[in-house]
Motif scaffolding. Structure first.
Motif, PDB file in Angstrom:
ATOM      1  N   GLY A  40       0.833  -1.223   0.000  1.00 32.79           N
ATOM      2  CA  GLY A  40       0.000   0.000   0.000  1.00 32.79           C
ATOM      3  C   GLY A  40       0.861   1.263   0.000  1.00 32.79           C
ATOM      4  N   HIS A  41       0.288   2.361  -0.502  1.00 30.11           N
ATOM      5  CA  HIS A  41       1.042   3.618  -0.557  1.00 30.11           C
ATOM      6  C   HIS A  41       0.808   4.498   0.669  1.00 30.11           C
ATOM      7  CE1 HIS A  41       1.944   2.509  -4.504  1.00 30.11           C
ATOM      8  NE2 HIS A  41       1.076   3.226  -5.178  1.00 30.11           N
ATOM      9  N   ILE A  42      -0.109   4.088   1.543  1.00 28.04           N
ATOM     10  CA  ILE A  42      -0.551   5.015   2.580  1.00 28.04           C
ATOM     11  C   ILE A  42      -0.241   4.512   3.998  1.00 28.04           C
ATOM     12  CG2 ILE A  42      -2.554   6.269   3.494  1.00 28.04           C
ATOM     13  CD1 ILE A  42      -1.942   7.060   0.592  1.00 28.04           C
ATOM     14  N   THR A 233     -10.477   0.923  -5.400  1.00 29.91           N
ATOM     15  CA  THR A 233     -10.653  -0.444  -5.916  1.00 29.91           C
ATOM     16  C   THR A 233      -9.466  -0.916  -6.759  1.00 29.91           C
ATOM     17  OG1 THR A 233     -11.803   0.497  -7.782  1.00 29.91           O
ATOM     18  CG2 THR A 233     -13.165  -0.262  -5.964  1.00 29.91           C
ATOM     19  N   LYS A 234      -8.265  -0.552  -6.337  1.00 31.16           N
ATOM     20  CA  LYS A 234      -7.160  -1.047  -7.158  1.00 31.16           C
ATOM     21  C   LYS A 234      -7.042  -2.555  -6.992  1.00 31.16           C
ATOM     22  CE  LYS A 234      -2.960   0.294  -4.621  1.00 31.16           C
ATOM     23  NZ  LYS A 234      -1.935   1.335  -4.534  1.00 31.16           N
ATOM     24  N   ILE A 235      -6.486  -3.165  -7.992  1.00 29.40           N
ATOM     25  CA  ILE A 235      -6.548  -4.622  -8.072  1.00 29.40           C
ATOM     26  C   ILE A 235      -5.947  -5.310  -6.835  1.00 29.40           C
ATOM     27  CG2 ILE A 235      -4.481  -4.679  -9.574  1.00 29.40           C
ATOM     28  CD1 ILE A 235      -7.374  -7.221  -9.561  1.00 29.40           C
ATOM     29  N   GLU A 277       3.056  -2.389 -14.071  1.00 31.68           N
ATOM     30  CA  GLU A 277       2.791  -1.850 -12.744  1.00 31.68           C
ATOM     31  C   GLU A 277       2.504  -0.352 -12.848  1.00 31.68           C
ATOM     32  OE1 GLU A 277       4.618  -3.243  -9.405  1.00 31.68           O
ATOM     33  OE2 GLU A 277       5.178  -5.176 -10.269  1.00 31.68           O
ATOM     34  N   GLU A 278       2.018   0.180 -11.765  1.00 34.32           N
ATOM     35  CA  GLU A 278       1.595   1.578 -11.724  1.00 34.32           C
ATOM     36  C   GLU A 278       2.762   2.549 -11.959  1.00 34.32           C
ATOM     37  OE1 GLU A 278      -1.500   3.123  -8.555  1.00 34.32           O
ATOM     38  OE2 GLU A 278       0.497   2.930  -7.704  1.00 34.32           O
ATOM     39  N   ASP A 279       4.001   2.065 -11.724  1.00 36.37           N
ATOM     40  CA  ASP A 279       5.157   2.955 -11.864  1.00 36.37           C
ATOM     41  C   ASP A 279       6.115   2.456 -12.948  1.00 36.37           C
ATOM     42  OD1 ASP A 279       6.014   0.713 -10.576  1.00 36.37           O
ATOM     43  OD2 ASP A 279       6.869   1.746  -8.839  1.00 36.37           O
ATOM     44  N   ILE A 329      -3.237  13.102 -11.852  1.00 35.16           N
ATOM     45  CA  ILE A 329      -3.255  14.454 -11.270  1.00 35.16           C
ATOM     46  C   ILE A 329      -2.766  14.411  -9.820  1.00 35.16           C
ATOM     47  CG2 ILE A 329      -4.848  16.243 -10.410  1.00 35.16           C
ATOM     48  CD1 ILE A 329      -6.517  15.849 -12.972  1.00 35.16           C
ATOM     49  N   ARG A 330      -3.241  13.410  -9.079  1.00 33.67           N
ATOM     50  CA  ARG A 330      -2.855  13.320  -7.661  1.00 33.67           C
ATOM     51  C   ARG A 330      -1.367  13.014  -7.498  1.00 33.67           C
ATOM     52  NH1 ARG A 330      -6.550   9.162  -4.883  1.00 33.67           N
ATOM     53  NH2 ARG A 330      -5.284   9.784  -3.089  1.00 33.67           N
ATOM     54  N   PHE A 331      -0.834  12.126  -8.339  1.00 37.84           N
ATOM     55  CA  PHE A 331       0.601  11.822  -8.256  1.00 37.84           C
ATOM     56  C   PHE A 331       1.427  13.072  -8.592  1.00 37.84           C
ATOM     57  CE2 PHE A 331      -0.241   7.062  -9.233  1.00 37.84           C
ATOM     58  CZ  PHE A 331      -0.144   6.724  -7.900  1.00 37.84           C
ATOM     59  N   GLN A 340       4.605  14.243  -0.084  1.00 37.78           N
ATOM     60  CA  GLN A 340       4.164  14.187   1.315  1.00 37.78           C
ATOM     61  C   GLN A 340       3.067  13.158   1.520  1.00 37.78           C
ATOM     62  OE1 GLN A 340       4.006  17.609   3.434  1.00 37.78           O
ATOM     63  NE2 GLN A 340       4.816  18.955   1.873  1.00 37.78           N
ATOM     64  N   TYR A 341       2.377  12.777   0.481  1.00 39.25           N
ATOM     65  CA  TYR A 341       1.158  11.972   0.629  1.00 39.25           C
ATOM     66  C   TYR A 341       1.437  10.495   0.334  1.00 39.25           C
ATOM     67  CZ  TYR A 341      -3.820  10.812   0.146  1.00 39.25           C
ATOM     68  OH  TYR A 341      -5.072  10.255   0.286  1.00 39.25           O
ATOM     69  N   PHE A 342       1.887  10.204  -0.876  1.00 37.59           N
ATOM     70  CA  PHE A 342       2.145   8.806  -1.257  1.00 37.59           C
ATOM     71  C   PHE A 342       3.565   8.414  -0.843  1.00 37.59           C
ATOM     72  CE2 PHE A 342      -0.945  10.303  -4.479  1.00 37.59           C
ATOM     73  CZ  PHE A 342      -1.935   9.351  -4.305  1.00 37.59           C
TER      74      PHE A 342
HETATM   75  C1  GN1 Z   1      -3.541   4.742  -2.417  1.00 36.58           C
HETATM   76  O1  GN1 Z   1      -3.635   2.723   0.063  1.00 36.58           O
HETATM   77  P1  GN1 Z   1      -3.524   2.279  -1.343  1.00 36.58           P
HETATM   78  O2  GN1 Z   1      -2.126   2.087  -1.761  1.00 36.58           O
HETATM   79  O3  GN1 Z   1      -4.451   1.106  -1.574  1.00 36.58           O
HETATM   80  C2  GN1 Z   1      -4.619   5.824  -2.421  1.00 36.58           C
HETATM   81  C3  GN1 Z   1      -5.557   5.605  -3.612  1.00 36.58           C
HETATM   82  C4  GN1 Z   1      -4.758   5.632  -4.894  1.00 36.58           C
HETATM   83  C5  GN1 Z   1      -3.665   4.586  -4.816  1.00 36.58           C
HETATM   84  C6  GN1 Z   1      -2.764   4.654  -6.020  1.00 36.58           C
HETATM   85  C7  GN1 Z   1      -6.345   6.785   0.777  1.00 36.58           C
HETATM   86  O4  GN1 Z   1      -4.154   3.490  -2.239  1.00 36.58           O
HETATM   87  O5  GN1 Z   1      -6.522   6.624  -3.649  1.00 36.58           O
HETATM   88  O6  GN1 Z   1      -5.586   5.349  -5.992  1.00 36.58           O
HETATM   89  O7  GN1 Z   1      -2.845   4.765  -3.646  1.00 36.58           O
HETATM   90  N1  GN1 Z   1      -5.365   5.789  -1.172  1.00 36.58           N
HETATM   91  C8  GN1 Z   1      -5.632   6.930  -0.506  1.00 36.58           C
HETATM   92  O8  GN1 Z   1      -2.057   3.475  -6.116  1.00 36.58           O
HETATM   93  O9  GN1 Z   1      -5.315   8.039  -0.935  1.00 36.58           O
END
Ligand code: GN1
Ligand code: MG
Length: 383
Positions: A40-42, A233-235, A277-279, A329-331, A340-342
């Motif tokens: 997870g990114h968070i 809903t990422k995979i 992958e996403e990156d 946009i968010r990235f 700061q976020y991811f």
């Molecule tokens: C974050 O937590 P995670 O890695 O499942 C993010 C999603 C993004 C995603 C991009 C709370 O998800 O909104 O789509 O990264 N979660 C939050 O991979 O911002």
């Protein structure tokens, strides 16, 4: 806000940290081992394994809620408790002796469903879903079908929850107009002096400005209904059976809140259809695989066609483009703000992720008419 303690690089210190956190929960048995789950990114996530007195072992997920992202982690826990209780009650009634597993919170010592560790933050404990796994990249259409079916079923399961019971854990989470405006604001300020490295990406996004209002306008006009949805809903947020790849359980319930089903569907398109992958840095590898798209639609409509309106069905294909653009946009916003976020693991990581998303947006644009046609054809067959 607590500054999280970082995950120790030293293996013994890491085990010590995991055992120490596990100790605060009402877990039966003796600590055997633990490891970090880095996907997870968070949030920060650890797996901990315990041996019970009869010699068998059980594993648990210990997770720290990121309070930079979730400003009110206790409200997140109240939501999660309501959602898991609602789902477990229904799943148990529906499939009495099914092999289906559900997510359960384990109480902390003292009875709460989380523990507030001074100087560290809010931690919770879930059951580990044995015999399941996740994918970051989908390998075949069966897995894509299962993802669509799982998230469609999940939406169905939570559809009768009382919206007043659910707090918006991140206000405006998928408000694509606000996300767009915020990016433009940050680009204007350029707080880290990074703008010169991403002008092309910014232009790409600017050229698609009109897209960010489409679903919001339909929602404001009452054409698209607001429902309780998953929103992330990422995979890799769906657990599949290790042997059969059948969907077992949807995880990551922190963003369950009112939204549009299209945001959930769109994020499936974003994470299921590319073979990368996403990156992925080699953008020539990024594609929108039509057979994967078709299978998500099949699985999703199978589970959700009973409650979806025609207006929602009409936007399914477009939502894939919109959410991919939104996450891009968010990235980019986070890149400009200084990551700061991811969570990032290399320099420029958020810019790399943004570029991958924008390449996928381009690929989706090329296929959009065919995607739309497929959705309509399939939906007609189901009515
Ligand atoms: C974050 O937590 P995670 O890695 O499942 C993010 C999603 C993004 C995603 C991009 C709370 O998800 O909104 O789509 O990264 N979660 C939050 O991979 O911002
Ligand atoms: Mg998440």
């Amino acid at each position: 806000m607590n500054a999280p303690l970082s995950t120790p690089a030293d293996p013994d210190q890491l085990l010590c940290r995991i055992a120490g956190i596990g100790d605060l929960f009402a877990i039966e048995g003796e600590f055997v081992t633990g490891k970090e789950i880095p996907s997870g990114h968070i949030n920060t996530t650890y797996k901990a394994t315990y041996r019970k007195s009869d010699g068998t072992e059980d594993s648990y997920i210990l997770q720290r809620i990121n309070d930079y992202v979730f400003k009110d982690p206790r409200a997140v826990m109240r939501n999660v408790e309501k959602v898991t209780r609602h789902i477990n009650w229904k799943v148990l009634r529906r499939v009495k002796d099914s092999a289906g597993q559900t997510l359960n919170l384990y109480p902390a010592r003292g009875g709460r469903n989380y523990i507030d560790i001074p100087g560290d933050g809010i931690w919770r404990c879930y059951n580990y879903l044995a015999g399941t796994h996740t994918y970051d990249v989908v390998e075949n259409t069966r897995q894509a079908y299962q993802a669509g079916f799982a998230f469609g079923s999940f939406q169905d399961l939570i559809s009768d929850m009382n919206p007043d019971d659910i707090v918006e854990t991140i206000p405006g989470f998928h408000h694509t107009r606000n996300r767009y405006n915020r990016l433009m604001e940050v680009a204007e300020q350029d707080p880290r002096g990074r703008l010169s490295s991403c002008r092309a990406e910014l232009e790409f996004i600017r050229a698609r400005e009109q897209d960010v209002d489409r679903l919001l306008d339909l929602q404001t006009k009452g054409i698209l209904p607001t429902r309780i949805t998953h929103n992330d809903t990422k995979i890799n947020n769906v657990m599949l059976d290790e042997d059969t790849d059948h969907a077992v359980c949807v995880i990551d319930l922190d963003t369950v809140m009112p939204g549009l089903v299209l945001y959930d569907f769109g994020d499936m398109v974003r994470t299921v259809t590319p073979p990368t992958e996403e990156d992925e840095e080699d953008l020539s590898k990024v594609r929108m695989r039509m057979p994967m798209f078709q299978s998500i639609v099949e699985g999703y409509l199978q589970a959700a066609h009973g409650f979806l309106t025609q207006a929602e069905i009409d936007q399914l294909a477009f939502s894939g483009k919109l959410i991919t653009l939104e996450i891009g946009i968010r990235f980019l916003t986070d890149y400009l703000e200084g990551d700061q976020y991811f969570k990032v693991s290399r320099p420029g990581h958020n810019l790399i992720r943004c570029r991958t998303q924008l390449k996928l947006v381009e690929c989706i644009e090329q296929e959009l008419p065919a995607m739309e046609q497929y959705v309509q054809r399939l939906a007609r067959g189901l009515t």
